[in-house]
Design a protein around this motif. Sequence first.
Motif, PDB file in Angstrom:
ATOM      1  N   ILE A  65      36.703  43.066  40.401  1.00  0.00           N
ATOM      2  CA  ILE A  65      35.849  43.701  39.399  1.00  0.00           C
ATOM      3  C   ILE A  65      36.081  43.049  38.034  1.00  0.00           C
ATOM      4  CG2 ILE A  65      35.735  45.970  40.515  1.00  0.00           C
ATOM      5  CD1 ILE A  65      37.870  46.896  38.444  1.00  0.00           C
ATOM      6  N   ASP A  66      35.171  43.299  37.120  1.00  0.00           N
ATOM      7  CA  ASP A  66      35.305  42.794  35.750  1.00  0.00           C
ATOM      8  C   ASP A  66      35.568  43.965  34.820  1.00  0.00           C
ATOM      9  OD1 ASP A  66      34.581  40.389  36.779  1.00  0.00           O
ATOM     10  OD2 ASP A  66      32.497  40.507  36.125  1.00  0.00           O
ATOM     11  N   ILE A  67      36.398  43.728  33.821  1.00  0.00           N
ATOM     12  CA  ILE A  67      36.590  44.741  32.783  1.00  0.00           C
ATOM     13  C   ILE A  67      36.432  44.062  31.434  1.00  0.00           C
ATOM     14  CG2 ILE A  67      38.335  46.151  31.596  1.00  0.00           C
ATOM     15  CD1 ILE A  67      39.281  47.189  34.200  1.00  0.00           C
ATOM     16  N   GLU A  68      35.617  44.704  30.582  1.00  0.00           N
ATOM     17  CA  GLU A  68      35.425  44.150  29.238  1.00  0.00           C
ATOM     18  C   GLU A  68      36.267  44.944  28.245  1.00  0.00           C
ATOM     19  OE1 GLU A  68      31.592  42.291  27.183  1.00  0.00           O
ATOM     20  OE2 GLU A  68      31.634  44.473  27.049  1.00  0.00           O
ATOM     21  N   LEU A  69      36.975  44.230  27.406  1.00  0.00           N
ATOM     22  CA  LEU A  69      37.847  44.877  26.429  1.00  0.00           C
ATOM     23  C   LEU A  69      37.385  44.549  25.018  1.00  0.00           C
ATOM     24  CD1 LEU A  69      41.382  43.916  27.812  1.00  0.00           C
ATOM     25  CD2 LEU A  69      40.081  45.981  28.313  1.00  0.00           C
ATOM     26  N   LYS A 101      43.740  53.786  38.051  1.00  0.00           N
ATOM     27  CA  LYS A 101      44.195  53.556  36.682  1.00  0.00           C
ATOM     28  C   LYS A 101      44.715  52.129  36.586  1.00  0.00           C
ATOM     29  CE  LYS A 101      45.251  57.797  34.327  1.00  0.00           C
ATOM     30  NZ  LYS A 101      44.855  58.923  35.162  1.00  0.00           N
ATOM     31  N   VAL A 102      44.191  51.431  35.614  1.00  0.00           N
ATOM     32  CA  VAL A 102      44.604  50.045  35.426  1.00  0.00           C
ATOM     33  C   VAL A 102      45.282  49.917  34.080  1.00  0.00           C
ATOM     34  CG1 VAL A 102      43.847  47.652  35.402  1.00  0.00           C
ATOM     35  CG2 VAL A 102      42.535  49.349  36.681  1.00  0.00           C
ATOM     36  N   LYS A 103      46.519  49.462  34.111  1.00  0.00           N
ATOM     37  CA  LYS A 103      47.247  49.269  32.868  1.00  0.00           C
ATOM     38  C   LYS A 103      47.090  47.813  32.457  1.00  0.00           C
ATOM     39  CE  LYS A 103      51.471  50.572  30.848  1.00  0.00           C
ATOM     40  NZ  LYS A 103      51.721  51.837  30.225  1.00  0.00           N
ATOM     41  N   ILE A 104      46.400  47.601  31.363  1.00  0.00           N
ATOM     42  CA  ILE A 104      46.180  46.237  30.903  1.00  0.00           C
ATOM     43  C   ILE A 104      47.212  45.913  29.828  1.00  0.00           C
ATOM     44  CG2 ILE A 104      44.537  44.690  29.777  1.00  0.00           C
ATOM     45  CD1 ILE A 104      42.418  46.713  31.180  1.00  0.00           C
ATOM     46  N   GLU A 128      44.504  37.631  27.526  1.00  0.00           N
ATOM     47  CA  GLU A 128      43.506  36.708  26.985  1.00  0.00           C
ATOM     48  C   GLU A 128      42.201  36.825  27.763  1.00  0.00           C
ATOM     49  OE1 GLU A 128      43.943  34.680  24.430  1.00  0.00           O
ATOM     50  OE2 GLU A 128      46.115  34.763  24.139  1.00  0.00           O
ATOM     51  N   ASN A 129      41.145  36.449  27.125  1.00  0.00           N
ATOM     52  CA  ASN A 129      39.845  36.390  27.774  1.00  0.00           C
ATOM     53  C   ASN A 129      39.923  35.493  29.018  1.00  0.00           C
ATOM     54  OD1 ASN A 129      36.978  36.802  27.967  1.00  0.00           O
ATOM     55  ND2 ASN A 129      36.718  34.720  27.212  1.00  0.00           N
ATOM     56  N   GLY A 130      39.399  35.974  30.134  1.00  0.00           N
ATOM     57  CA  GLY A 130      39.380  35.164  31.356  1.00  0.00           C
ATOM     58  C   GLY A 130      40.594  35.340  32.242  1.00  0.00           C
ATOM     59  N   GLU A 131      41.586  36.061  31.779  1.00  0.00           N
ATOM     60  CA  GLU A 131      42.773  36.269  32.615  1.00  0.00           C
ATOM     61  C   GLU A 131      42.469  37.230  33.747  1.00  0.00           C
ATOM     62  OE1 GLU A 131      46.981  36.565  31.280  1.00  0.00           O
ATOM     63  OE2 GLU A 131      46.105  36.354  29.293  1.00  0.00           O
ATOM     64  N   MET A 132      43.271  37.133  34.806  1.00  0.00           N
ATOM     65  CA  MET A 132      43.054  37.941  35.997  1.00  0.00           C
ATOM     66  C   MET A 132      44.287  38.810  36.228  1.00  0.00           C
ATOM     67  SD  MET A 132      40.686  37.810  38.610  1.00  0.00           S
ATOM     68  CE  MET A 132      40.292  36.271  39.446  1.00  0.00           C
ATOM     69  N   ILE A 133      44.036  40.072  36.545  1.00  0.00           N
ATOM     70  CA  ILE A 133      45.137  40.972  36.909  1.00  0.00           C
ATOM     71  C   ILE A 133      44.985  41.280  38.387  1.00  0.00           C
ATOM     72  CG2 ILE A 133      46.111  43.278  36.577  1.00  0.00           C
ATOM     73  CD1 ILE A 133      44.972  43.305  33.790  1.00  0.00           C
ATOM     74  N   ARG A 134      46.092  41.238  39.114  1.00  0.00           N
ATOM     75  CA  ARG A 134      46.026  41.601  40.527  1.00  0.00           C
ATOM     76  C   ARG A 134      46.749  42.919  40.729  1.00  0.00           C
ATOM     77  NH1 ARG A 134      48.740  39.810  45.895  1.00  0.00           N
ATOM     78  NH2 ARG A 134      50.567  39.941  44.584  1.00  0.00           N
ATOM     79  N   LEU A 135      46.035  43.896  41.282  1.00  0.00           N
ATOM     80  CA  LEU A 135      46.661  45.165  41.608  1.00  0.00           C
ATOM     81  C   LEU A 135      46.909  45.177  43.104  1.00  0.00           C
ATOM     82  CD1 LEU A 135      45.047  48.184  39.753  1.00  0.00           C
ATOM     83  CD2 LEU A 135      47.447  47.637  40.018  1.00  0.00           C
ATOM     84  N   SER A 136      48.135  44.935  43.463  1.00  0.00           N
ATOM     85  CA  SER A 136      48.493  44.865  44.870  1.00  0.00           C
ATOM     86  C   SER A 136      48.212  46.216  45.536  1.00  0.00           C
ATOM     87  CB  SER A 136      49.973  44.504  44.963  1.00  0.00           C
ATOM     88  OG  SER A 136      50.318  44.295  46.289  1.00  0.00           O
ATOM     89  N   TYR A 168      41.411  42.683  42.331  1.00  0.00           N
ATOM     90  CA  TYR A 168      41.479  41.645  41.295  1.00  0.00           C
ATOM     91  C   TYR A 168      40.604  42.059  40.123  1.00  0.00           C
ATOM     92  CZ  TYR A 168      43.800  38.600  44.595  1.00  0.00           C
ATOM     93  OH  TYR A 168      44.704  38.065  45.460  1.00  0.00           O
ATOM     94  N   ILE A 169      41.183  42.046  38.936  1.00  0.00           N
ATOM     95  CA  ILE A 169      40.437  42.460  37.759  1.00  0.00           C
ATOM     96  C   ILE A 169      40.338  41.288  36.798  1.00  0.00           C
ATOM     97  CG2 ILE A 169      40.364  44.062  35.822  1.00  0.00           C
ATOM     98  CD1 ILE A 169      42.414  45.717  37.767  1.00  0.00           C
ATOM     99  N   LYS A 170      39.112  40.867  36.569  1.00  0.00           N
ATOM    100  CA  LYS A 170      38.925  39.781  35.609  1.00  0.00           C
ATOM    101  C   LYS A 170      38.641  40.384  34.239  1.00  0.00           C
ATOM    102  CE  LYS A 170      37.269  35.248  35.018  1.00  0.00           C
ATOM    103  NZ  LYS A 170      36.359  34.171  35.331  1.00  0.00           N
ATOM    104  N   ILE A 171      39.357  39.861  33.257  1.00  0.00           N
ATOM    105  CA  ILE A 171      39.284  40.432  31.919  1.00  0.00           C
ATOM    106  C   ILE A 171      38.365  39.609  31.006  1.00  0.00           C
ATOM    107  CG2 ILE A 171      40.636  40.949  29.833  1.00  0.00           C
ATOM    108  CD1 ILE A 171      41.277  42.820  32.167  1.00  0.00           C
TER     109      ILE A 171
END
Length: 359
Positions: free
Chosen positions: A127-131, A225-228, A233-241, A256-259
Amino acid sequence: MKKDYYEILGVDKKSSKDDIKRAFRTLAHKYHPDKKTGDDAKFKEINEAYSVLSDDQKRAQYDQFGQAGPAGGFGGANAGGFGGFDFSQFTQGGGGSGFEFDFGDIFGDVFGGGRRQQTKRGRDISIDIELTFEESVFGVERTVLLNKVSKCDTCGGSGAEKGSDMTTCNTCNGKGTLREVKKTFFGQFETTSTCDTCHGTGKVPKVKCHTCGGQGIYKKESEIKVKIPAGIENGEMIRLSGGGEAVSGGTTGDLYIKIYVKKHQIFRKEGHNLVMELNVKLTDALLGTDYNLKTLDGEIKVKIPEGVAHGEVLRVKGKGIPYEKNYRGDILIRVHVIIPKKLSREAKKVIESLKKEGI
Ligand SMILES: [Zn+2]
Ligand SMILES: [Zn+2]
């Protein structure tokens, strides 16, 4: 597209039967799909090539016609199995065709204990998340709503109704696995697969869970709940196992969360510093002034000193990007002194008198 069977096995037309056999063994070892270096397509190709070149008659036909059989009925179709080849005549020890080959010796290590069991794994979700710029700097917690296959809350994934006993799975007789004897080109060997009824546990509930119907999973809306973390940085990816989709009797996939970080209206990041451009009126530049600056943590007054120069950089300490534990970068204000394009008669007069002052 004609396949060169000699090339596939890395031998030449004059190679002896033994050479061909040796080449085949080496390649089959390497590309067997159950191996790390495995390659299904290549493995099939190698087998197809060997099945022709190891047979004197077929090899002669191939050499003459460019294919093993004048009508292309052989080896032409990739119908499945190993290139549509009829393996029935090549069962191990079957004699008849003069085919003798000790497959146990090649594949003993691979098939010795039955096929390696692969753990089932649920699908990954992305998914994508905009900050906002501020959120990316300080970190934020977001709740996302996902419609995905999840573990059943009612039974905790067991598939059993509350208080229901478990009983032995009838499909696999409690073994959790199913054995299948396959007859192939290599002879006969056994494969083992996980039982789909009990998903490998060997047990099924006497009464199935009413929520998931005994599957232990079902599709539902889940709040995650996603803790960012701060400083993303823009374009970084977070993986929630384990944030992906669940699967019966297997491990849950990942999320996978793309920021995406929105640009800030006035600041841009340079390392730990925030850089901005500030237009300053000529008179303010000459006389100095106070400027209300909206920093990331609220408004502050910045003193524009008397006589500030065009291009000069003013530094506001400790209002930049937080880093390490207790440090913060600075805000750097690059001053642009605006020179008026047109002057009123009045203004001109005043400036004339400034000129006399030597300014
Ligand atoms: Zn359930
Ligand atoms: Zn079973």
